[in-house]
Design an enzyme around this catalytic site. Structure first.
Site, PDB file in Angstrom:
ATOM      1  N   ASP A  11      24.009 148.280 -48.073  1.00  0.00           N
ATOM      2  CA  ASP A  11      24.865 148.018 -49.239  1.00  0.00           C
ATOM      3  C   ASP A  11      24.468 146.667 -49.830  1.00  0.00           C
ATOM      4  O   ASP A  11      24.439 145.661 -49.129  1.00  0.00           O
ATOM      5  CB  ASP A  11      26.330 148.010 -48.769  1.00  0.00           C
ATOM      6  N   ASP A 105      24.322 151.206 -55.305  1.00  0.00           N
ATOM      7  CA  ASP A 105      23.926 150.095 -54.427  1.00  0.00           C
ATOM      8  C   ASP A 105      24.072 150.383 -52.942  1.00  0.00           C
ATOM      9  O   ASP A 105      23.935 149.486 -52.135  1.00  0.00           O
ATOM     10  CB  ASP A 105      24.690 148.812 -54.799  1.00  0.00           C
ATOM     11  N   GLU A 106      24.359 151.629 -52.580  1.00  0.00           N
ATOM     12  CA  GLU A 106      24.573 151.860 -51.148  1.00  0.00           C
ATOM     13  C   GLU A 106      24.092 153.236 -50.731  1.00  0.00           C
ATOM     14  O   GLU A 106      24.130 154.190 -51.511  1.00  0.00           O
ATOM     15  CB  GLU A 106      26.039 151.593 -50.806  1.00  0.00           C
TER      16      GLU A 106
HETATM   17  N1  DCP Z   1      31.864 148.729 -58.908  1.00  0.00           N
HETATM   18  C1  DCP Z   1      32.653 148.958 -60.026  1.00  0.00           C
HETATM   19  N2  DCP Z   1      33.998 149.154 -59.901  1.00  0.00           N
HETATM   20  C2  DCP Z   1      34.579 149.148 -58.661  1.00  0.00           C
HETATM   21  C3  DCP Z   1      33.794 148.941 -57.513  1.00  0.00           C
HETATM   22  C4  DCP Z   1      32.417 148.729 -57.670  1.00  0.00           C
HETATM   23  O1  DCP Z   1      32.127 148.958 -61.138  1.00  0.00           O
HETATM   24  N3  DCP Z   1      35.898 149.344 -58.546  1.00  0.00           N
HETATM   25  C5  DCP Z   1      30.421 148.490 -59.076  1.00  0.00           C
HETATM   26  C6  DCP Z   1      30.138 147.013 -59.162  1.00  0.00           C
HETATM   27  C7  DCP Z   1      29.535 146.663 -57.828  1.00  0.00           C
HETATM   28  C8  DCP Z   1      28.893 147.956 -57.415  1.00  0.00           C
HETATM   29  O2  DCP Z   1      29.683 148.993 -57.987  1.00  0.00           O
HETATM   30  O3  DCP Z   1      28.601 145.602 -57.928  1.00  0.00           O
HETATM   31  C9  DCP Z   1      28.815 148.110 -55.913  1.00  0.00           C
HETATM   32  O4  DCP Z   1      30.101 148.159 -55.333  1.00  0.00           O
HETATM   33  P1  DCP Z   1      30.423 147.497 -53.953  1.00  0.00           P
HETATM   34  O5  DCP Z   1      31.749 147.994 -53.530  1.00  0.00           O
HETATM   35  O6  DCP Z   1      29.282 147.663 -53.009  1.00  0.00           O
HETATM   36  O7  DCP Z   1      30.627 145.948 -54.284  1.00  0.00           O
HETATM   37  P2  DCP Z   1      29.566 144.801 -54.480  1.00  0.00           P
HETATM   38  O8  DCP Z   1      28.178 145.262 -54.186  1.00  0.00           O
HETATM   39  O9  DCP Z   1      29.748 144.194 -55.810  1.00  0.00           O
HETATM   40  O10 DCP Z   1      30.008 143.736 -53.407  1.00  0.00           O
HETATM   41  P3  DCP Z   1      29.846 143.772 -51.817  1.00  0.00           P
HETATM   42  O11 DCP Z   1      28.969 142.612 -51.482  1.00  0.00           O
HETATM   43  O12 DCP Z   1      31.218 143.610 -51.280  1.00  0.00           O
HETATM   44  O13 DCP Z   1      29.226 145.085 -51.475  1.00  0.00           O
HETATM   45 MG    MG Z   2      27.750 146.372 -52.495  1.00  0.00          MG
END
Ligand code: DCP
Ligand code: MG
Length: 368
Positions: A11, A105-106
């Site tokens: 992720d 991203d995952e």
């Molecule tokens: N995303 C979004 N709305 C949400 C959750 C996520 O648009 N409610 C998008 C933005 C994030 C991406 O999806 O960058 C990936 O989600 P993640 O939950 O993996 O969160 P992040 O990668 O941003 O942070 P982390 O480091 O906690 O994984």
């Molecule tokens: Mg993420």
């Protein structure tokens, strides 16, 4: 008995925000929210600098701004995120085709039998993190274990830039100590219900019988009963890459005039190229298919030397194909438009950021 599987969950860290900080150096080290400010808007994600203020995904932008007055909002650039996503997926596929993306991203990877015969899931996870850093300039966190549930929890455990391995022998202790909110598949409502029933940790969950959990949570109770014991047999299901796109429409009234053909074809074009645009792909070959009211079919394809880009270009190609099409003097019942020979420009054009050297991630050197 089946041999133990080796599952990795990867992720990206603060994905959208990290991409913005990579491409706009003035944002580095600053609290950044990807999303638009203002009422009715929400934050897509926040950089790690913004998180101590409580700024996170899905938070209303106005609340985020209040919590963190210095917060910098940036509009999302989905094309760039998609391109990075394609880059990391290519890296995953160097090791296995058992890749199951959950979002841009995952992804889960089953590396029980990896292409490169590395054999250690831990070493593969470390390699993948290093390659992601080198090719995209971004950090990812990885979780390694013997099923999806534990791998996913592990990737979240040492974020950002983490690598966490839960070996089979350590799994039960790890789960026992885990607060119930951290269990994947336990949402806020379920967590409240668990607490109301005296279940605060994995150990509490394990103390309950399957019957009791099913009584409390229905079918999900079986899943909870399993994961409390480190059992999760869900397979990593790879997403087959799409080879073509097509749209079609069946008409209640046969199309008879040239004007009707042109109008309906234009609608199909819009739908088809909407899909291509959404997925950031283009294609080499375009096919038009027609079914007449006597159920006979005709189709004609055209392959382009240079790949059309954008709706305008595709519209011209469709118009040419329509003009060449051996139309028959019969009513048309169905028309379809499709493309194959897909080209993923996002991959070719993915910006190659100049990475800083990856910090050495401490790993347990285990063959797991
Ligand atoms: N995303 C979004 N709305 C949400 C959750 C996520 O648009 N409610 C998008 C933005 C994030 C991406 O999806 O960058 C990936 O989600 P993640 O939950 O993996 O969160 P992040 O990668 O941003 O942070 P982390 O480091 O906690 O994984
Ligand atoms: Mg993420």
């Amino acid at each position: 008995m089946d041999s133990v599987r080796k599952i990795i969950h990867i992720d990206m860290d603060a994905f959208y925000a990290s991409v913005e900080q990579r491409d706009f150096p003035e944002l580095r080290g600053k609290p950044v929210a990807v999303g638009r400010p203002g009422p009715r808007m929400v934050v897509a994600t926040a950089s790690y600098e913004a998180r101590p203020y409580g700024v996170r995904s899905a938070l209303p932008s106005v609340v985020a701004q209040r919590l963190c007055p210095d917060l910098i909002f940036r509009p999302p650039r989905f094309d760039v995120y998609k391109a990075v996503s394609a880059q990391i997926r290519r890296i995953f596929h160097e090791y296995t085709d058992l890749v199951e993306p959950l979002s841009l991203d995952e992804a889960y990877l089953d590396v029980t039998h990896d292409f490169k015969q590395v054999r250690s899931a831990t070493l593969i996870a470390r390699d993948i993190k290093a390659k992601i850093k080198a090719e995209t300039g971004l950090t990812a966190s990885a979780g390694v274990s013997y099923n999806k549930f534990l791998a996913k929890i592990a990737s979240d455990y040492r974020k950002p830039d983490g690598l966490c391995v839960i070996e089979p022998a350590a799994a039960l202790d790890f789960i026992a100590a885990l607060p119930i909110e951290k269990f994947y598949g336990v949402g806020q409502a379920t967590a409240r219900k668990m607490h109301a029933n005296g279940i605060a940790t994995g150990a509490d969950l394990r103390a309950r019988s399957e019957m009791e959990l099913v009584h409390l949570f229905g079918k999900a109770g079986q899943y909870y009963y399993g994961i409390a014991r480190g059992i999760d047999n869900r397979e990593v299901t790879p997403q087959r890459e799409r080879k073509s796109y097509s749209v079609e429409n069946t008409y209640v009234h046969d199309l008879v005039t040239n004007f009707e053909r042109i109008t309906e074809l234009y609608r199909l074009e819009q739908r088809l190229f909407g899909l291509l645009d959404r997925d950031g792909v283009s294609a080499r070959t375009l096919t038009l298919k027609v079914r007449y009211n006597d159920f006979t079919e005709q189709s004609k394809s055209r392959t382009f030397a240079s790949v059309p880009r954008g709706f305008e270009a595709w519209h011209h190609c469709t118009a040419d194909l329509r003009k060449d099409f051996p139309w028959q003097e019969k009513g048309i019942r169905l028309m379809g438009l499709g493309v194959h020979g897909l080209v993923r420009p996002a991959e070719a054009e993915a910006s190659a950021a100049v990475p800083s050297p990856a910090p050495d991630t401490p790993v347990e050197l285990t063959l797991f």
